[in-house]
Design an enzyme around this catalytic site. Structure first.
Site, PDB file in Angstrom:
ATOM      1  N   PRO A  58       0.848  -1.208   0.000  1.00 34.17           N
ATOM      2  CA  PRO A  58       0.000   0.000   0.000  1.00 34.17           C
ATOM      3  C   PRO A  58       0.874   1.246   0.000  1.00 34.17           C
ATOM      4  O   PRO A  58       1.170   1.814   1.041  1.00 34.17           O
ATOM      5  CB  PRO A  58      -0.797  -0.141   1.296  1.00 34.17           C
ATOM      6  CG  PRO A  58       0.099  -0.947   2.195  1.00 34.17           C
ATOM      7  CD  PRO A  58       0.881  -1.870   1.310  1.00 34.17           C
ATOM      8  N   CYS A 143       3.723   3.219   8.982  1.00 36.41           N
ATOM      9  CA  CYS A 143       3.994   4.424   8.200  1.00 36.41           C
ATOM     10  C   CYS A 143       4.705   5.468   9.061  1.00 36.41           C
ATOM     11  O   CYS A 143       4.186   5.891  10.099  1.00 36.41           O
ATOM     12  CB  CYS A 143       2.703   5.000   7.633  1.00 36.41           C
ATOM     13  SG  CYS A 143       2.994   6.467   6.597  1.00 36.41           S
ATOM     14  N   ARG A 275       8.147   0.427  -3.256  1.00 35.07           N
ATOM     15  CA  ARG A 275       8.743   1.413  -4.156  1.00 35.07           C
ATOM     16  C   ARG A 275       9.411   0.777  -5.367  1.00 35.07           C
ATOM     17  O   ARG A 275       9.451   1.369  -6.444  1.00 35.07           O
ATOM     18  CB  ARG A 275       9.743   2.273  -3.373  1.00 35.07           C
ATOM     19  CG  ARG A 275       9.091   3.203  -2.357  1.00 35.07           C
ATOM     20  CD  ARG A 275      10.128   3.941  -1.533  1.00 35.07           C
ATOM     21  NE  ARG A 275      10.903   3.035  -0.691  1.00 35.07           N
ATOM     22  CZ  ARG A 275      12.020   3.367  -0.069  1.00 35.07           C
ATOM     23  NH1 ARG A 275      12.513   4.588  -0.220  1.00 35.07           N
ATOM     24  NH2 ARG A 275      12.649   2.505   0.706  1.00 35.07           N
TER      25      ARG A 275
END
Length: 387
Positions: A58, A143, A275
């Site tokens: 995500p 995060c 990424r």
């Protein structure tokens, strides 16, 4: 996993440093089994069986429906996750949040990742996500971005693990009541807040006892953010701590060979790619072939890469608001271009284009028959000027 639901054993003594739990998963034996000829493993999250142990992360700002479909079409994706979803925004029907959560029949199975804290309506948002297509509910505990952590969500949940486990139990209870235990709840964490508080192994053990169906571990601490190198051996500490749930490794996976290396070093059951997929969405298919045959799948040719970008544009046009879709490709083209060699004129046209048709014309002009046979342009190829 069903036998674990409802069980809870509170712990307050989270160690400053992680350590192995040798009575549980034998990481060294698992790694030895994977050596030599790589075999594709069947991976389950709760009752959900994945086609591959490869997961699209995500990624904030990038994992919209068009990109998830693109990665699935290229191949190799076991499950894809939405962008981070603010639980309050979902329940309030905020358009941006609804766009980030949008899914369809081409986007299966999909996991929806929620963030928030014990004061937020996370259980209610989890039920909403189930009703809107989520096959897995994932709780963001990793995060490090300020706008998430400052709202007491994301990796800030690693600072108070006891309260975090309480919150998880409430979410699992709500989802189980709503679905009869059909939809698994998972978590994505980091190793800990900082090197002095590596709570990952103990927290994961407690999450398993609370009923979490799988845990993804990013191999950095919160204070590292995305600097330094992901510690794959430390992910192995988390793998060793659990009894039976899958642990998914994450961090610094940018080549298909990194998938097998991460699995070998840590003993993890699956690999989540973030990424690394933004400029090479074909990494999942390359890694799938590697797991099955021992040799990575081929890199797309230059022309194939152009066609992938064109397909991405089509998907943006079909599923994203126009302005948002155009802006998305304007920013993404530089990532694609890094895999294609000397294509600065093409990138510049796409970056400054204000409509999809201009982008398409620019990219199609670079597709030439002899470019089916190599993946990047060399200096002598950089003669094409795009009007």
């Amino acid at each position: 996993m069903s036998g674990l639901r409802g069980r809870s054993r509170r712990r307050t003594g989270y160690p400053r440093l992680s350590h192995r739990y040798p009575e549980h998963r034998d990481v060294d034996r698992h790694a030895a089994h994977l050596q030599g000829q790589w075999k594709q493993a069947v991976m389950r999250i709760g009752s959900l069986e994945l086609d591959t142990p490869l997961l699209l992360a995500p990624i904030a700002g990038y994992c919209d429906l068009p990109f998830r479909i693109l990665c699935r079409e290229i191949g190799g994706v076991g499950i894809a996750y939405t962008d981070l979803l603010n639980c309050r925004s979902l329940l309030a029907g905020i358009p941006k949040a609804l766009y980030l959560a949008a899914t369809n029949d081409e986007d299966r199975p999909v996991g929806m990742q929620l963030y928030g804290n014990s004061e937020d309506p996370l259980p209610e948002a989890a039920v909403w996500a189930v009703d809107h297509g989520a096959r897995v509910i994932d709780i963001n505990m990793g995060c490090p971005v300020d706008k998430i952590a400052k709202k007491n969500g994301g990796s800030l949940l690693l600072r108070d693990c006891v309260s975090t486990v309480h919150l998880v139990e409430k979410i699992i209870s709500a989802v189980d009541r709503h679905t009869g235990g059909r939809i698994p709840v998972t978590a994505k964490i980091r190793l800990g807040w900082d090197p002095e508080h590596l709570v990952g192994p103990r927290l994961t053990r407690d999450l398993e006892e609370a009923g979490i169906a799988a845990v993804t571990v990013h191999g950095r601490t919160t204070v590292q953010r995305f600097s330094g190198t992901a510690d794959w051996e430390a992910i192995g500490e988390v793998v060793a701590a659990v009894r039976s749930i899958p642990v998914i490794g994450n961090g610094d996976v940018t080549e298909p060979e990194h998938v097998t290396e991460l699995m070998r070093i840590s003993g993890c059951d699956g690999v989540m790619i973030g990424r690394g997929a933004l400029r090479t969405p074909w990494i999942f298919e390359q890694a799938r072939v590697l797991l099955e045959t021992g040799t990575p799948g081929p890199e797309p040719s230059f022309n194939e890469k152009c066609r992938i970008i064109l397909r991405h544009i089509d998907l943006l046009e079909a599923h994203a608001p126009r302005n948002l879709g155009v802006k998305s490709m304007q920013t993404r083209i530089s990532r694609y271009g890094k895999t294609m060699g000397h294509v600065k004129p093409m990138k510049e046209v796409v970056r400054t284009a204000t409509d999809f048709d201009t982008m398409r014309r620019a990219i199609r002009a670079w597709i030439l028959p002899h470019r089916e046979h190599f993946s990047t342009l060399v200096d002598r190829e950089n003669h094409l000027q795009v009007s």
